[in-house]
Write a protein that holds these residues in place. Structure first.
Motif, PDB file in Angstrom:
ATOM      1  N   PRO A  26       0.808  -1.229   0.000  1.00  0.00           N
ATOM      2  CA  PRO A  26       0.000   0.000   0.000  1.00  0.00           C
ATOM      3  C   PRO A  26       0.839   1.277   0.000  1.00  0.00           C
ATOM      4  O   PRO A  26       0.350   2.340  -0.404  1.00  0.00           O
ATOM      5  CB  PRO A  26      -0.810  -0.106   1.296  1.00  0.00           C
ATOM      6  N   PHE A  27       2.093   1.183   0.463  1.00  0.00           N
ATOM      7  CA  PHE A  27       2.949   2.361   0.505  1.00  0.00           C
ATOM      8  C   PHE A  27       3.668   2.595  -0.820  1.00  0.00           C
ATOM      9  O   PHE A  27       4.047   3.734  -1.131  1.00  0.00           O
ATOM     10  CB  PHE A  27       3.984   2.209   1.632  1.00  0.00           C
ATOM     11  N   LEU A  28       3.866   1.574  -1.610  1.00  0.00           N
ATOM     12  CA  LEU A  28       4.600   1.713  -2.857  1.00  0.00           C
ATOM     13  C   LEU A  28       3.697   1.993  -4.056  1.00  0.00           C
ATOM     14  O   LEU A  28       4.102   2.694  -4.988  1.00  0.00           O
ATOM     15  CB  LEU A  28       5.416   0.438  -3.124  1.00  0.00           C
ATOM     16  N   GLU A  29       2.490   1.469  -4.043  1.00  0.00           N
ATOM     17  CA  GLU A  29       1.625   1.588  -5.220  1.00  0.00           C
ATOM     18  C   GLU A  29       1.301   3.024  -5.625  1.00  0.00           C
ATOM     19  O   GLU A  29       1.231   3.325  -6.818  1.00  0.00           O
ATOM     20  CB  GLU A  29       0.339   0.793  -5.017  1.00  0.00           C
ATOM     21  N   PRO A  30       1.082   3.950  -4.672  1.00  0.00           N
ATOM     22  CA  PRO A  30       0.734   5.309  -5.103  1.00  0.00           C
ATOM     23  C   PRO A  30       1.903   6.091  -5.705  1.00  0.00           C
ATOM     24  O   PRO A  30       1.698   7.192  -6.240  1.00  0.00           O
ATOM     25  CB  PRO A  30       0.262   5.984  -3.798  1.00  0.00           C
ATOM     26  N   LEU A  31       3.123   5.567  -5.632  1.00  0.00           N
ATOM     27  CA  LEU A  31       4.310   6.310  -6.030  1.00  0.00           C
ATOM     28  C   LEU A  31       4.758   5.943  -7.439  1.00  0.00           C
ATOM     29  O   LEU A  31       4.620   4.791  -7.859  1.00  0.00           O
ATOM     30  CB  LEU A  31       5.452   6.031  -5.046  1.00  0.00           C
ATOM     31  N   ASP A  32       5.335   6.929  -8.152  1.00  0.00           N
ATOM     32  CA  ASP A  32       5.954   6.617  -9.433  1.00  0.00           C
ATOM     33  C   ASP A  32       7.308   5.967  -9.174  1.00  0.00           C
ATOM     34  O   ASP A  32       7.746   5.828  -8.024  1.00  0.00           O
ATOM     35  CB  ASP A  32       6.077   7.858 -10.315  1.00  0.00           C
ATOM     36  N   ALA A  33       7.990   5.559 -10.213  1.00  0.00           N
ATOM     37  CA  ALA A  33       9.212   4.770 -10.064  1.00  0.00           C
ATOM     38  C   ALA A  33      10.290   5.514  -9.278  1.00  0.00           C
ATOM     39  O   ALA A  33      10.953   4.936  -8.409  1.00  0.00           O
ATOM     40  CB  ALA A  33       9.734   4.365 -11.440  1.00  0.00           C
ATOM     41  N   ALA A  34      10.462   6.799  -9.570  1.00  0.00           N
ATOM     42  CA  ALA A  34      11.506   7.568  -8.881  1.00  0.00           C
ATOM     43  C   ALA A  34      11.176   7.730  -7.404  1.00  0.00           C
ATOM     44  O   ALA A  34      12.045   7.544  -6.534  1.00  0.00           O
ATOM     45  CB  ALA A  34      11.677   8.928  -9.553  1.00  0.00           C
ATOM     46  N   ALA A  35       9.939   8.104  -7.105  1.00  0.00           N
ATOM     47  CA  ALA A  35       9.550   8.283  -5.705  1.00  0.00           C
ATOM     48  C   ALA A  35       9.590   6.956  -4.957  1.00  0.00           C
ATOM     49  O   ALA A  35       9.963   6.898  -3.776  1.00  0.00           O
ATOM     50  CB  ALA A  35       8.147   8.887  -5.635  1.00  0.00           C
TER      51      ALA A  35
END
Length: 257
Positions: A210-219
């Motif tokens: 849940p913490f990684l899915e909202p982020l783009d690759a760099a973030a």
């Protein structure tokens, strides 16, 4: 809806499988006819069920297309169905509903457990295992990292994907009126892993989703770097260079009366 990666999940299949095997060992059935693996994932827990009861009809349910594809490849002779465990209803013919590391992701999971058990016939079993680790350093670090970076607004609701589990008494009080027997216990595993990076890789298979899915690759890369620093502080190396991941799990086995 969380997107799951079967390949990431099975990187630590042997270690994750210990809890499924422990749960299965406490199921008091000799020769069930119909067994359903709720939240079957890539089929690792389903394979344990087939191994114990090779004559039973065994089926798996999962909401993740990637997990279902992996399970069908692993066990091509079985039925694996795309179903949301939170709303799926048993037919009443099942002898065992086996829920390994899935219901903690389901809203009102205790209410779901009551609904599932109530639908079973006398003597049938509901067996559940869930991580009980939100208070562990690995998971506190997820929340702290989410609040301490340029991604804080995107990750404002990430921690809400899971809630703290109720105490054992809550499960007993909810399930006992429907049960001939309720068995509840905790096990704390201490898992040796190859450093902070391995802890992070483990968490990428489940808790970090849940913490990684909202982020783009760099973030995402920046978040993982910051999270890894916290993990390295929380899990110092032991005498052989490995770190110990403390992993508490809650187990419930209820036999329908």
């Amino acid at each position: 809806m969380i997107t799951w990666s079967a390949s990431q999940y099975v990187r630590f299949e042997d270690e994750r499988g210990r809890a499924a095997a422990e749960l299965l060992a406490r199921v008091p059935l000799v020769a069930p006819r119909l067994v359903v693996d709720l939240g079957c994932g890539p089929g690792n827990s389903t394979e344990l069920l087939v191994g114990r009861w090779p004559s039973a009809e065994v089926a798996g349910l999962d909401a993740s297309p990637d997990m279902l594809a992996a399970a069908r490849k692993r066990l091509p002779g079985l039925a694996f169905l795309a179903e949301d465990v939170g709303v799926w209803m048993p037919s009443g013919a099942e002898d065992l509903l086996f829920a390994n590391a899935v219901l903690h992701w389901v809203p009102n999971h205790l209410g779901v457990m009551v609904r599932l058990l109530a639908a079973l016939r006398p003597g049938a079993v509901l067996a559940v295992q869930m991580p009980d680790n939100l208070a562990e350093p690995s998971h506190r670090a997820m929340v702290e990292t989410a609040a301490d970076g340029p991604w804080r607004d995107l990750l404002r609701d990430a921690a809400a994907a899971r809630q703290l589990l109720p105490p054992p008494e809550a499960y007993y009080d909810a399930l006992a009126p429907l049960s001939a027997m309720v068995d509840i216990w905790h096990t704390v595993y201490n898992i040796p892993l190859d450093g902070a990076e391995a802890v992070v890789a483990w968490m990428e298979g489940a808790g970090l989703r849940p913490f990684l899915e909202p982020l783009d690759a760099a973030a995402r890369a920046d978040y993982l770097t910051a999270y890894t620093r916290r993990v390295a502080t929380a899990y110092p190396p032991r005498s052989d260079g490995k770190v110990l991941l403390r992993f508490p799990r809650l187990f419930v086995v209820a036999v329908r009366c």
